[in-house]
Design an enzyme around this catalytic site. Structure first.
Site, mmCIF file in Angstrom:
data_model
loop_
_atom_site.group_PDB
_atom_site.id
_atom_site.type_symbol
_atom_site.label_atom_id
_atom_site.label_comp_id
_atom_site.label_asym_id
_atom_site.label_seq_id
_atom_site.Cartn_x
_atom_site.Cartn_y
_atom_site.Cartn_z
ATOM 1 C CG HIS A 1 -0.297 0.335 2.512
ATOM 2 N ND1 HIS A 1 -0.158 1.627 2.978
ATOM 3 C CD2 HIS A 1 0.249 -0.464 3.459
ATOM 4 C CE1 HIS A 1 0.439 1.607 4.157
ATOM 5 N NE2 HIS A 1 0.697 0.346 4.473
ATOM 6 C CB CYS A 2 1.198 4.167 -1.869
ATOM 7 S SG CYS A 2 -0.330 4.447 -2.793
#
Length: 534
Positions: A27-28
């Site tokens: 995830h970012c």
């Protein structure tokens, strides 16, 4: 908002094809990034309908579900736990939610879904709502959704180029570093504030050490991520890049000049790790297994390390110096530079080219302690917010679109402008241009004060809008914050006025369809609209 991350993860997992179809999870800042074995097993429409999902992004090697900042980390952890357990839950286990997205704003679902994402390839969705006149607001929503889908298809075709592929890979290298940059940036801001106020003098050195340690070793993290992205051994990439920041390089001379620790910064580390990856792959393809274990890592470190010391560090140092010089020159041009940068950033986001700015921001933070580009570029989001507000005021009869705007505005105020771009302004056409005008005005405002001596910078990259205030740096914080806030207000005002008076065609606010043929019409099509039947 998402109250139960596990329920959300359980709703998402079967819609992406189940545990067997998921090959990787990451995830970012705002997106759950998935590697998929079979893309055809994904149910896009059902994913967008999950409460709290802002949109979906298909970006080359990864499939991304946009959940928003502060939410995506919790959902990712729950998603990984489900995978580790072999996957539980079905589409029927979907969280009921409360009709609001992960940032706390209403998601506009009235039997539909919200628009939004944070990439140029987002497929927006516009929520249906009650009809007006002859039940044509649903047609309006459908028309905008179709135009958004067409934009997605065109952008996907454009993104399949070598340049876009390289930019996406660069983004994948630096995006995982953003949380650390934000955390260390805020700590640095606190340390600076305490220093200026002469408070807690015994604590400020510790805070300075905490905020500076990551930046001192960022080259190692860049090298690690680069090798992983390009198919090499991450620890070897980190080992090769570590030479860039090792104090002993001061004893090495290249091109008649002694090297300095950190010379070339993240650019040198990036180049060193890429070179190391190619050396590693070359060795593994040619050495037998008995020698591969010993010689491949040795040759990777030796060959790429020497080339880094005697070529890449010097070359990258020259490039980094040129970037700093260019940034200083931009400050002298002031309003003109701000006008251009603030006005062009939304198109850069639309094309995906904004990813190329990530290493530039990082280089400036390494060199100067902050990036002067980010506050100027953040003005583009302000213009977008102003434009969306004008559309909301003008299109009083389009309850569907107004619901979408209400749901996306809070995120826009915090610097997440993609829901407004792909759900509102870009499908409508003209409001996207007038949003750029607002961004240009805000950028010119900030640039003008920079030219007059009040520099506005950001100690980290990632947030923008009102979320950028804790990261501001430059002169005194109060003055810097005042200039930045004035730029936001300028962007809001000009984006609103430009859109209100010029961003919508005559007759805007009426249902966008042809009543006789019952076919949706683009909202920015010139010419008079037929009167709605009574």
């Amino acid at each position: 908002m998402i109250k139960d991350p596990h329920a959300t993860a359980a709703a998402l997992l079967p819609l992406v094809g189940g545990p067997a179809n998921v090959t990787s999870v990451a995830h970012c800042m705002t997106r759950l990034r998935l590697g998929l074995a079979d893309r055809s097993r994904v149910d896009d429409e059902a994913l967008r309908a999950v409460p709290g999902v802002l949109g979906v992004v298909e970006d080359g090697a990864s499939y991304q579900v946009v959940l928003g900042p502060g939410v995506v980390g919790r959902v990712t952890a729950a998603f990984e736990a489900l995978l580790a357990a072999g996957g539980t839950g079905t589409a029927d286990d979907r969280a009921d939610g409360d009709g609001r997205n992960g940032d706390g704003e209403a998601d506009g679902e009235a039997g539909g879904k919200t628009a939004g994402a944070d990439d140029a390839s987002v497929a927006p969705a516009v929520a249906p709502a009650a009809d007006t006149a002859v039940d044509t607001t649903a047609d309006t929503a459908d028309a905008l959704a179709r135009r958004g889908a067409e934009l997605k298809a065109r952008q996907k075709a454009r993104n399949a180029t070598p340049l876009k592929t390289v930019l996406r890979r660069v983004a994948d290298i630096f995006v995982p570093l953003i949380p650390a940059l934000i955390g260390c940036g805020i700590v640095a801001g606190i340390a600076g504030l305490l220093t200026n106020l002469r408070w807690l003098p015994g604590l400020t050195p510790a805070l300075t050490a905490l905020s500076s340690a990551f930046m001192a070793l960022i080259a190692v993290f860049v090298g690690h991520n680069t090798a992983r992205e390009f198919g090499g051994t991450p620890v070897l990439g980190g080992a090769v890049a570590a030479v860039v920041v090792y104090p002993g390089v001061a004893k090495v001379t290249a091109f008649g000049t002694a090297l300095a620790p950190g010379q070339g910064g993240v650019l040198g580390a990036l180049a060193a790790a890429v070179l190391g990856t190619y050396v590693e792959k070359w060795c593994r393809a040619r050495l037998p297994g008995t020698l591969d274990v010993l010689l491949t890592p040795t040759l990777t470190v030796l060959v790429s390390g020497l080339l880094t010391l005697y070529v890449l560090m010097y070359a990258a140092g020259e490039v980094a110096t040129a970037i700093g010089t260019a940034a200083d020159w931009l400050l002298t041009t002031g309003a003109l530079a701000g006008l251009i940068l603030g006005g062009l950033f939304l198109p850069l986001v639309m094309l995906g080219l904004h990813q190329a700015l990530i290493p530039i921001h990082t280089t400036l933070i390494e060199q100067q302690g902050h990036t002067v580009l980010l506050p100027v570029l953040a003005m583009a989001g302000a213009g977008q917010v102003g434009a969306a507000a004008a559309v909301y005021v003008r299109l009083r009869h389009d309850t569907s679109l107004r619901t979408t705007i209400r749901s996306a505005l809070p995120a826009g105020l915090l610097g997440v402008g993609e829901p407004l771009i792909y759900g509102v302004s870009l499908p409508l056409g003209r409001p996207f241009l007038t949003a750029c005008v607002g961004g240009a005005a805000g950028g010119a405002f900030v640039g003008l004060f920079a030219m007059l001596g009040t520099e506005v910078g950001a100690t980290a990259i990632g947030p923008s809008g009102w979320a950028l205030f804790p990261l501001l740096a430059g002169g005194g914080w109060a003055v810097t914050a005042g200039v930045y806030g004035g730029g936001l207000l300028t962007g809001y005002a000009v984006g609103f006025l430009a859109t209100y008076f010029f961003g919508l065609p005559d007759g805007a606010g009426r249902p966008v369809c042809d009543p006789e043929k019952h076919e949706p019409r683009p909202a920015d099509r010139p010419g008079p609209r037929p009167a709605s039947p009574r």
